[in-house]
Motif scaffolding. Structure first.
Motif, PDB file in Angstrom:
ATOM      1  N   THR A  71     -43.091 -33.302 -12.402  1.00  0.00           N
ATOM      2  CA  THR A  71     -43.043 -32.942 -10.978  1.00  0.00           C
ATOM      3  C   THR A  71     -42.151 -31.731 -10.776  1.00  0.00           C
ATOM      4  O   THR A  71     -42.512 -30.797 -10.054  1.00  0.00           O
ATOM      5  CB  THR A  71     -42.528 -34.135 -10.143  1.00  0.00           C
ATOM      6  OG1 THR A  71     -43.382 -35.250 -10.373  1.00  0.00           O
ATOM      7  CG2 THR A  71     -42.519 -33.804  -8.670  1.00  0.00           C
ATOM      8  N   GLU A  72     -41.001 -31.728 -11.426  1.00  0.00           N
ATOM      9  CA  GLU A  72     -40.088 -30.575 -11.295  1.00  0.00           C
ATOM     10  C   GLU A  72     -40.719 -29.312 -11.872  1.00  0.00           C
ATOM     11  O   GLU A  72     -40.579 -28.234 -11.321  1.00  0.00           O
ATOM     12  CB  GLU A  72     -38.739 -30.868 -11.976  1.00  0.00           C
ATOM     13  CG  GLU A  72     -37.888 -31.858 -11.216  1.00  0.00           C
ATOM     14  CD  GLU A  72     -37.707 -31.480  -9.742  1.00  0.00           C
ATOM     15  OE1 GLU A  72     -37.358 -30.321  -9.442  1.00  0.00           O
ATOM     16  OE2 GLU A  72     -37.937 -32.361  -8.896  1.00  0.00           O
ATOM     17  N   LEU A  73     -41.423 -29.453 -12.976  1.00  0.00           N
ATOM     18  CA  LEU A  73     -42.098 -28.315 -13.580  1.00  0.00           C
ATOM     19  C   LEU A  73     -43.160 -27.767 -12.623  1.00  0.00           C
ATOM     20  O   LEU A  73     -43.272 -26.551 -12.445  1.00  0.00           O
ATOM     21  CB  LEU A  73     -42.717 -28.743 -14.910  1.00  0.00           C
ATOM     22  CG  LEU A  73     -43.270 -27.658 -15.814  1.00  0.00           C
ATOM     23  CD1 LEU A  73     -42.228 -26.596 -16.121  1.00  0.00           C
ATOM     24  CD2 LEU A  73     -43.787 -28.281 -17.102  1.00  0.00           C
ATOM     25  N   SER A  74     -43.913 -28.638 -11.969  1.00  0.00           N
ATOM     26  CA  SER A  74     -44.930 -28.172 -11.023  1.00  0.00           C
ATOM     27  C   SER A  74     -44.289 -27.512  -9.802  1.00  0.00           C
ATOM     28  O   SER A  74     -44.856 -26.573  -9.231  1.00  0.00           O
ATOM     29  CB  SER A  74     -45.854 -29.310 -10.596  1.00  0.00           C
ATOM     30  OG  SER A  74     -45.265 -30.166  -9.658  1.00  0.00           O
ATOM     31  N   PRO A 128     -53.493 -33.786  -7.411  1.00  0.00           N
ATOM     32  CA  PRO A 128     -53.360 -32.921  -8.573  1.00  0.00           C
ATOM     33  C   PRO A 128     -52.891 -31.532  -8.159  1.00  0.00           C
ATOM     34  O   PRO A 128     -53.105 -31.097  -7.028  1.00  0.00           O
ATOM     35  CB  PRO A 128     -54.775 -32.875  -9.154  1.00  0.00           C
ATOM     36  CG  PRO A 128     -55.673 -33.141  -7.994  1.00  0.00           C
ATOM     37  CD  PRO A 128     -54.904 -34.055  -7.076  1.00  0.00           C
ATOM     38  N   TYR A 129     -52.260 -30.871  -9.087  1.00  0.00           N
ATOM     39  CA  TYR A 129     -51.791 -29.502  -8.875  1.00  0.00           C
ATOM     40  C   TYR A 129     -52.188 -28.709 -10.113  1.00  0.00           C
ATOM     41  O   TYR A 129     -51.846 -29.099 -11.227  1.00  0.00           O
ATOM     42  CB  TYR A 129     -50.277 -29.467  -8.677  1.00  0.00           C
ATOM     43  CG  TYR A 129     -49.760 -28.130  -8.204  1.00  0.00           C
ATOM     44  CD1 TYR A 129     -49.982 -27.714  -6.894  1.00  0.00           C
ATOM     45  CD2 TYR A 129     -49.064 -27.286  -9.048  1.00  0.00           C
ATOM     46  CE1 TYR A 129     -49.514 -26.487  -6.444  1.00  0.00           C
ATOM     47  CE2 TYR A 129     -48.591 -26.065  -8.605  1.00  0.00           C
ATOM     48  CZ  TYR A 129     -48.809 -25.669  -7.300  1.00  0.00           C
ATOM     49  OH  TYR A 129     -48.345 -24.457  -6.843  1.00  0.00           O
ATOM     50  N   ILE A 181     -50.898 -31.969 -17.917  1.00  0.00           N
ATOM     51  CA  ILE A 181     -49.514 -32.446 -17.997  1.00  0.00           C
ATOM     52  C   ILE A 181     -49.425 -33.678 -17.115  1.00  0.00           C
ATOM     53  O   ILE A 181     -49.534 -33.593 -15.887  1.00  0.00           O
ATOM     54  CB  ILE A 181     -48.512 -31.355 -17.571  1.00  0.00           C
ATOM     55  CG1 ILE A 181     -48.623 -30.172 -18.541  1.00  0.00           C
ATOM     56  CG2 ILE A 181     -47.100 -31.924 -17.524  1.00  0.00           C
ATOM     57  CD1 ILE A 181     -47.687 -29.029 -18.255  1.00  0.00           C
ATOM     58  N   GLY A 182     -49.262 -34.822 -17.766  1.00  0.00           N
ATOM     59  CA  GLY A 182     -49.276 -36.102 -17.072  1.00  0.00           C
ATOM     60  C   GLY A 182     -47.926 -36.498 -16.536  1.00  0.00           C
ATOM     61  O   GLY A 182     -46.930 -36.484 -17.260  1.00  0.00           O
ATOM     62  N   ASN A 223     -45.293 -25.866  -6.081  1.00  0.00           N
ATOM     63  CA  ASN A 223     -45.716 -27.156  -5.558  1.00  0.00           C
ATOM     64  C   ASN A 223     -44.525 -27.848  -4.910  1.00  0.00           C
ATOM     65  O   ASN A 223     -44.024 -28.850  -5.407  1.00  0.00           O
ATOM     66  CB  ASN A 223     -46.303 -28.004  -6.692  1.00  0.00           C
ATOM     67  CG  ASN A 223     -46.895 -29.312  -6.205  1.00  0.00           C
ATOM     68  OD1 ASN A 223     -47.042 -29.543  -5.028  1.00  0.00           O
ATOM     69  ND2 ASN A 223     -47.218 -30.172  -7.156  1.00  0.00           N
ATOM     70  N   SER A 224     -44.068 -27.306  -3.777  1.00  0.00           N
ATOM     71  CA  SER A 224     -42.832 -27.787  -3.165  1.00  0.00           C
ATOM     72  C   SER A 224     -42.920 -29.253  -2.741  1.00  0.00           C
ATOM     73  O   SER A 224     -41.932 -29.962  -2.775  1.00  0.00           O
ATOM     74  CB  SER A 224     -42.456 -26.915  -1.970  1.00  0.00           C
ATOM     75  OG  SER A 224     -43.517 -26.883  -1.036  1.00  0.00           O
TER      76      SER A 224
END
Length: 184
Positions: free
Chosen positions: A139-142, A153-154, A110-111, A147-148
């Motif tokens: 970013t919000e999805l991660s 990468p996450y 997911i880019g 992933n606060s």
């Protein structure tokens, strides 16, 4: 400048050189942050449900439902072309995905980037797993997966049952990932 000043500068430079060498010798590599998210009694995690509700564009610009990945172990890698550790780990992650061929697990990326950057990058490296364009929404999805800080990468390891088995912040250690995949 007189000889006293030159000697003082040389002494200070030598002292800094020695201090730098001591720091380098005693520097320990920080392992990537990993965690296991608390079990939910067999129910899929809310973050996993939210992931599978998403429809993201593939690199050809066609919307794809992420629900198609439900029911099999899944490695979800959040990445960006401007993220050096992401770029470093992707060829090995691609090889891992290619070798398994979706028999026991799937890998998706997911880019958090633009479609044009992702297309150029994927074409150059010949990535063997599906990539989806999420932009900054990725970013919000991660963050939903823990992933606060929003770091990249996450990577999230999801079991076939929808349970989050482990998350990895930072460049993957592939022997650890392979061992975690073998436990599924």
């Amino acid at each position: 400048m007189n000889k006293k000043h030159v000697a003082a500068y040389v002494a200070v430079a030598a002292l800094f050189g020695i201090m730098g060498a001591l720091v380098a010798i005693n520097k320990k590599e920080v392992p990537p942050y990993t965690t296991a998210i608390a079990p939910t009694g067999g129910k899929p995690h809310t973050a996993v449900d939210n992931l599978f509700k998403q429809s993201l564009n593939d690199l050809q610009g066609k919307p794809q439902s992420l629900a198609q990945w439900r029911g099999k172990p899944l490695v979800v890698n959040f990445w960006a072309t401007w993220c050096a550790p992401c770029v470093q780990e992707m060829p090995e992650l691609s090889e891992l995905a290619h070798t398994d061929g979706g028999k026991t697990f799937n890998v998706i990326g997911i880019g958090i980037d633009s479609p044009s950057n992702m297309n150029e990058f994927a074409a150059k490296l010949k990535i063997a797993y599906p990539l989806y364009v999420a932009g900054m929404g990725g970013t919000e999805l991660s963050r939903e997966f823990g992933n606060s800080a929003g770091g990249l990468p996450y990577t999230v390891l999801i079991g076939a049952d929808g349970q989050v088995r482990k998350t990895y912040l930072g460049k993957l250690k592939f022997d650890e990932l392979r061992a975690d995949l073998a436990k599924l």
